[in-house]
Scaffold this motif. Sequence first.
Motif, PDB file in Angstrom:
ATOM      1  N   PRO A  79       0.793  -1.234   0.000  1.00 51.61           N
ATOM      2  CA  PRO A  79       0.000   0.000   0.000  1.00 51.61           C
ATOM      3  C   PRO A  79       0.823   1.281   0.000  1.00 51.61           C
ATOM      4  O   PRO A  79       0.362   2.302  -0.509  1.00 51.61           O
ATOM      5  CB  PRO A  79      -0.853  -0.105   1.267  1.00 51.61           C
ATOM      6  CG  PRO A  79      -0.194  -1.117   2.126  1.00 51.61           C
ATOM      7  CD  PRO A  79       0.587  -2.027   1.213  1.00 51.61           C
ATOM      8  N   THR A  80       2.033   1.248   0.572  1.00 48.16           N
ATOM      9  CA  THR A  80       2.843   2.462   0.641  1.00 48.16           C
ATOM     10  C   THR A  80       4.303   2.140   0.331  1.00 48.16           C
ATOM     11  O   THR A  80       4.731   0.985   0.397  1.00 48.16           O
ATOM     12  CB  THR A  80       2.802   3.104   2.044  1.00 48.16           C
ATOM     13  OG1 THR A  80       3.477   2.246   2.970  1.00 48.16           O
ATOM     14  CG2 THR A  80       1.368   3.378   2.503  1.00 48.16           C
TER      15      THR A  80
ATOM     16  N   ASP B 243      12.867   1.072 -10.964  1.00 42.16           N
ATOM     17  CA  ASP B 243      11.934   2.186 -10.935  1.00 42.16           C
ATOM     18  C   ASP B 243      11.253   2.170 -12.296  1.00 42.16           C
ATOM     19  O   ASP B 243      11.923   2.280 -13.326  1.00 42.16           O
ATOM     20  CB  ASP B 243      12.701   3.486 -10.714  1.00 42.16           C
ATOM     21  CG  ASP B 243      11.800   4.710 -10.679  1.00 42.16           C
ATOM     22  OD1 ASP B 243      10.653   4.663 -11.180  1.00 42.16           O
ATOM     23  OD2 ASP B 243      12.258   5.742 -10.160  1.00 42.16           O
ATOM     24  N   HIS B 244       9.930   2.012 -12.301  1.00 39.62           N
ATOM     25  CA  HIS B 244       9.185   1.944 -13.556  1.00 39.62           C
ATOM     26  C   HIS B 244       8.398   3.221 -13.842  1.00 39.62           C
ATOM     27  O   HIS B 244       7.521   3.230 -14.704  1.00 39.62           O
ATOM     28  CB  HIS B 244       8.226   0.746 -13.537  1.00 39.62           C
ATOM     29  CG  HIS B 244       8.931  -0.573 -13.503  1.00 39.62           C
ATOM     30  ND1 HIS B 244       9.787  -0.995 -14.499  1.00 39.62           N
ATOM     31  CD2 HIS B 244       8.914  -1.569 -12.580  1.00 39.62           C
ATOM     32  CE1 HIS B 244      10.259  -2.194 -14.198  1.00 39.62           C
ATOM     33  NE2 HIS B 244       9.758  -2.558 -13.040  1.00 39.62           N
ATOM     34  N   GLY B 245       8.693   4.291 -13.098  1.00 42.20           N
ATOM     35  CA  GLY B 245       7.958   5.533 -13.289  1.00 42.20           C
ATOM     36  C   GLY B 245       6.635   5.507 -12.539  1.00 42.20           C
ATOM     37  O   GLY B 245       6.396   6.339 -11.677  1.00 42.20           O
ATOM     38  N   VAL B 246       5.792   4.554 -12.842  1.00 43.23           N
ATOM     39  CA  VAL B 246       4.497   4.423 -12.171  1.00 43.23           C
ATOM     40  C   VAL B 246       4.623   3.643 -10.857  1.00 43.23           C
ATOM     41  O   VAL B 246       3.727   3.685 -10.018  1.00 43.23           O
ATOM     42  CB  VAL B 246       3.454   3.724 -13.075  1.00 43.23           C
ATOM     43  CG1 VAL B 246       3.192   4.555 -14.327  1.00 43.23           C
ATOM     44  CG2 VAL B 246       3.886   2.319 -13.438  1.00 43.23           C
ATOM     45  N   SER B 247       5.750   2.941 -10.703  1.00 45.75           N
ATOM     46  CA  SER B 247       5.927   2.091  -9.528  1.00 45.75           C
ATOM     47  C   SER B 247       7.406   1.882  -9.254  1.00 45.75           C
ATOM     48  O   SER B 247       8.256   2.171 -10.096  1.00 45.75           O
ATOM     49  CB  SER B 247       5.251   0.725  -9.746  1.00 45.75           C
ATOM     50  OG  SER B 247       5.884   0.035 -10.822  1.00 45.75           O
ATOM     51  N   GLU B 248       7.683   1.359  -8.060  1.00 48.79           N
ATOM     52  CA  GLU B 248       9.022   0.913  -7.701  1.00 48.79           C
ATOM     53  C   GLU B 248       8.900  -0.559  -7.342  1.00 48.79           C
ATOM     54  O   GLU B 248       7.954  -0.949  -6.649  1.00 48.79           O
ATOM     55  CB  GLU B 248       9.577   1.703  -6.520  1.00 48.79           C
ATOM     56  CG  GLU B 248       9.859   3.155  -6.864  1.00 48.79           C
ATOM     57  CD  GLU B 248      10.410   3.928  -5.689  1.00 48.79           C
ATOM     58  OE1 GLU B 248      11.416   4.632  -5.885  1.00 48.79           O
ATOM     59  OE2 GLU B 248       9.836   3.839  -4.590  1.00 48.79           O
TER      60      GLU B 248
ATOM     61  N   PRO C 173       1.214   7.442  -6.756  1.00 43.48           N
ATOM     62  CA  PRO C 173      -0.159   7.928  -6.982  1.00 43.48           C
ATOM     63  C   PRO C 173      -0.419   8.143  -8.473  1.00 43.48           C
ATOM     64  O   PRO C 173       0.449   8.664  -9.188  1.00 43.48           O
ATOM     65  CB  PRO C 173      -0.203   9.248  -6.208  1.00 43.48           C
ATOM     66  CG  PRO C 173       0.887   9.135  -5.191  1.00 43.48           C
ATOM     67  CD  PRO C 173       1.956   8.281  -5.824  1.00 43.48           C
ATOM     68  N   GLN C 174      -1.569   7.736  -8.932  1.00 45.91           N
ATOM     69  CA  GLN C 174      -1.880   7.791 -10.360  1.00 45.91           C
ATOM     70  C   GLN C 174      -1.767   9.209 -10.927  1.00 45.91           C
ATOM     71  O   GLN C 174      -1.380   9.386 -12.072  1.00 45.91           O
ATOM     72  CB  GLN C 174      -3.278   7.218 -10.623  1.00 45.91           C
ATOM     73  CG  GLN C 174      -3.545   6.956 -12.081  1.00 45.91           C
ATOM     74  CD  GLN C 174      -4.790   6.127 -12.321  1.00 45.91           C
ATOM     75  OE1 GLN C 174      -5.364   5.572 -11.397  1.00 45.91           O
ATOM     76  NE2 GLN C 174      -5.197   6.035 -13.562  1.00 45.91           N
TER      77      GLN C 174
END
Length: 165
Positions: A87-88, A111-116, A135-136
């Motif tokens: 969640p965080t 690091d995928h930009g939208v996620s780690e 966050p989106q």
Amino acid sequence: MEPDNYIIPAQTRIGHVHLKVADLDRALDFYCGILGFEITTRYGTQAVFISAGGYHHHIGLNTWYSKGAPPASPQGVGLFHTAILYPTRKDLAAALNRLIKAGYPLTGASDHGVSEALYLNDPDGNGVELYWDRPQESWEYQPDGSIEMYTRSLNIPGLLAELDK
């Protein structure tokens, strides 16, 4: 509604993954002992359901057809990895810290930009991704409207610094 126009509802989620494992106790040591999932149901000595937060099961583990079997070939068809969404960012950092303390090896960190994301293999060689989504509203988009995603090196010290906040 014509099948060609059908779009799956936005609220649809992957409910669980069920993995064939060679050794149930070894798998439980990893998924429960290191990652922290909780056992919700046992089916004798051959299967266990585990979850986060009391859900009936996020992961099923069984030895019905795989007890003592070797890992699947990386060149064969099958599951690439199971992705576990935290969640965080701090929760992902805590998971990384547990892996480090257990001496459990990572196979990657991105690091995928939208996620780690952290990548590793479970004791049976099944790929596991541990990640959190940014966050989106912070995601970037390409001119054609598609999401801008990439694979860059993850700042591991920066992630672990979340534990000090």
